[in-house]
Scaffold this motif. Structure first.
Motif, PDB file in Angstrom:
ATOM      1  N   VAL A   1       1.102  -1.161  -0.089  1.00 57.77           N
ATOM      2  CA  VAL A   1       0.029  -0.167  -0.011  1.00 57.77           C
ATOM      3  C   VAL A   1       1.038   1.339  -0.014  1.00 57.77           C
ATOM      4  O   VAL A   1       0.663   2.263  -0.831  1.00 57.77           O
ATOM      5  CB  VAL A   1      -0.989   0.086   1.290  1.00 57.77           C
ATOM      6  N   ARG A   2       1.909   1.505   0.813  1.00 61.31           N
ATOM      7  CA  ARG A   2       2.753   2.365   0.769  1.00 61.31           C
ATOM      8  C   ARG A   2       3.411   2.889  -0.425  1.00 61.31           C
ATOM      9  O   ARG A   2       3.296   3.918  -0.909  1.00 61.31           O
ATOM     10  CB  ARG A   2       3.909   2.212   1.939  1.00 61.31           C
ATOM     11  N   SER A   3       3.851   1.766  -0.924  1.00 62.46           N
ATOM     12  CA  SER A   3       4.298   1.890  -2.484  1.00 62.46           C
ATOM     13  C   SER A   3       3.360   2.506  -3.726  1.00 62.46           C
ATOM     14  O   SER A   3       3.574   3.148  -4.176  1.00 62.46           O
ATOM     15  CB  SER A   3       5.015   0.595  -2.983  1.00 62.46           C
ATOM     16  N   ALA A   4       2.187   1.740  -3.621  1.00 60.97           N
ATOM     17  CA  ALA A   4       1.416   1.849  -4.683  1.00 60.97           C
ATOM     18  C   ALA A   4       0.630   3.243  -4.537  1.00 60.97           C
ATOM     19  O   ALA A   4       0.375   3.976  -5.298  1.00 60.97           O
ATOM     20  CB  ALA A   4       0.115   0.823  -4.587  1.00 60.97           C
ATOM     21  N   ALA A   5       0.533   3.557  -3.374  1.00 59.59           N
ATOM     22  CA  ALA A   5      -0.380   4.992  -2.931  1.00 59.59           C
ATOM     23  C   ALA A   5       0.979   6.096  -2.604  1.00 59.59           C
ATOM     24  O   ALA A   5       0.187   7.009  -2.422  1.00 59.59           O
ATOM     25  CB  ALA A   5      -1.176   4.786  -1.633  1.00 59.59           C
ATOM     26  N   CYS A   6       2.041   5.891  -2.901  1.00 61.02           N
ATOM     27  CA  CYS A   6       2.962   6.858  -2.810  1.00 61.02           C
ATOM     28  C   CYS A   6       2.951   7.582  -1.255  1.00 61.02           C
ATOM     29  O   CYS A   6       3.033   8.824  -1.313  1.00 61.02           O
ATOM     30  CB  CYS A   6       2.917   8.015  -3.790  1.00 61.02           C
ATOM     31  N   LEU A   7       3.003   7.043  -0.275  1.00 60.10           N
ATOM     32  CA  LEU A   7       2.912   7.195   1.116  1.00 60.10           C
ATOM     33  C   LEU A   7       4.249   7.397   1.612  1.00 60.10           C
ATOM     34  O   LEU A   7       5.224   6.831   1.207  1.00 60.10           O
ATOM     35  CB  LEU A   7       2.271   6.360   2.016  1.00 60.10           C
ATOM     36  N   ASP A   8       4.522   8.375   2.307  1.00 60.67           N
ATOM     37  CA  ASP A   8       5.785   8.720   2.948  1.00 60.67           C
ATOM     38  C   ASP A   8       6.045   7.668   3.854  1.00 60.67           C
ATOM     39  O   ASP A   8       7.473   7.249   3.990  1.00 60.67           O
ATOM     40  CB  ASP A   8       5.971  10.331   3.327  1.00 60.67           C
TER      41      ASP A   8
ATOM     42  N   ILE B   1      -7.901   3.489   2.343  1.00 56.21           N
ATOM     43  CA  ILE B   1      -7.444   2.778   1.280  1.00 56.21           C
ATOM     44  C   ILE B   1      -7.681   1.143   1.919  1.00 56.21           C
ATOM     45  O   ILE B   1      -7.191   0.606   2.929  1.00 56.21           O
ATOM     46  CB  ILE B   1      -5.908   2.687   1.125  1.00 56.21           C
ATOM     47  N   VAL B   2      -8.580   0.593   0.911  1.00 55.92           N
ATOM     48  CA  VAL B   2      -9.038  -0.743   1.193  1.00 55.92           C
ATOM     49  C   VAL B   2      -8.304  -1.624   0.529  1.00 55.92           C
ATOM     50  O   VAL B   2      -8.337  -1.892  -0.625  1.00 55.92           O
ATOM     51  CB  VAL B   2     -10.721  -0.844   0.803  1.00 55.92           C
ATOM     52  N   ALA B   3      -7.351  -2.597   1.413  1.00 58.09           N
ATOM     53  CA  ALA B   3      -6.632  -3.633   0.599  1.00 58.09           C
ATOM     54  C   ALA B   3      -7.458  -4.851   0.480  1.00 58.09           C
ATOM     55  O   ALA B   3      -7.989  -5.440   1.345  1.00 58.09           O
ATOM     56  CB  ALA B   3      -5.501  -3.918   1.539  1.00 58.09           C
ATOM     57  N   THR B   4      -8.050  -5.150  -0.722  1.00 57.60           N
ATOM     58  CA  THR B   4      -8.822  -6.225  -0.978  1.00 57.60           C
ATOM     59  C   THR B   4      -8.036  -7.666  -1.491  1.00 57.60           C
ATOM     60  O   THR B   4      -6.864  -7.321  -1.960  1.00 57.60           O
ATOM     61  CB  THR B   4      -9.753  -5.793  -2.307  1.00 57.60           C
TER      62      THR B   4
END
Length: 206
Positions: free
Chosen positions: A26-33, A130-133
């Motif tokens: 999720v961090r990588s895909a959503a460009c989270l710091d 962010i819903v990780a399905t």
């Protein structure tokens, strides 16, 4: 522009590789710091295994994330007296992390149950979700449309993620049975569990 911070809550009893892989994907895909892990308060287990103390759950989470500089841990919910609601946690984090954009990471099963949470509409509008399905656990779009407005639902982002068949309850059961948990949890967590003797079968009463 403020930081983009993912929030991942859970009992983490114990934290396992599934939590870490989901958080990193999720961090990588959503460009989270960065992703902030928040161990939550919760009732005693009903599966016959001993629950780890809040201090142990926090320590295991710290052990688990130590090799990833984009991960951090907060004891914000463990220090709060009385009921600990996610909506209050998000509000406190927004105050502390002034200017940061918060992304609450959760699973489809939890998202489908969101309308049962404390002040769900205020929570949904207070941050991005962010819903990780994963396959077999779909997001119930019809239910969400019934419970929330289009504006509220605009705060939900769906992100398919790989799923490992790992659960904290299964790990506790394996420990109780004397089975290996190698590679199900980070090595540092495995060592912590061994050193502390966590999740062992209750001592027999005389």
């Amino acid at each position: 522009m403020g930081s983009r911070i993912g929030i991942m809550g859970g009992t983490f009893d114990p934290i396992h590789m599934g939590h870490l892989i989901t958080a990193e994907m999720v961090r990588s895909a959503a460009c989270l710091d960065r992703v902030l892990f928040i161990p939550s308060a919760r009732p005693p287990h009903k599966d016959g295994t001993r629950a780890a103390s809040p201090e142990d759950r926090l320590a295991m989470t710290e052990c688990a994330i130590q090799e990833n500089p984009r991960f951090s841990v907060s004891d914000i919910e463990l220090r709060r007296e009385g009921p600990s609601y996610t909506v209050d946690t998000i509000a406190e984090l927004q105050h502390r992390l002034d200017g940061a954009e918060l992304f609450f990471i959760t699973g489809a099963d939890a998202m489908n149950d969101l309308y049962h949470w404390h002040e769900p509409k205020r929570l949904l509008c207070s941050c991005q979700f962010i819903v990780a399905t994963r396959q077999g656990v779909p997001l119930d779009e019809l239910l969400l449309a019934e419970k929330f407005t289009a504006e509220e639902r605009s705060h939900i982002q769906v992100l398919p993620t790989p799923h490992l068949e790992i659960s904290s309850s299964a790990i506790r059961t394996r420990i109780r049975a004397g089975l290996s948990i190698r590679h199900l949890v980070p090595r540092a967590v495995e060592e912590y569990i061994e050193d502390r003797g966590l999740y062992r079968e209750h001592d027999k009463e005389l």
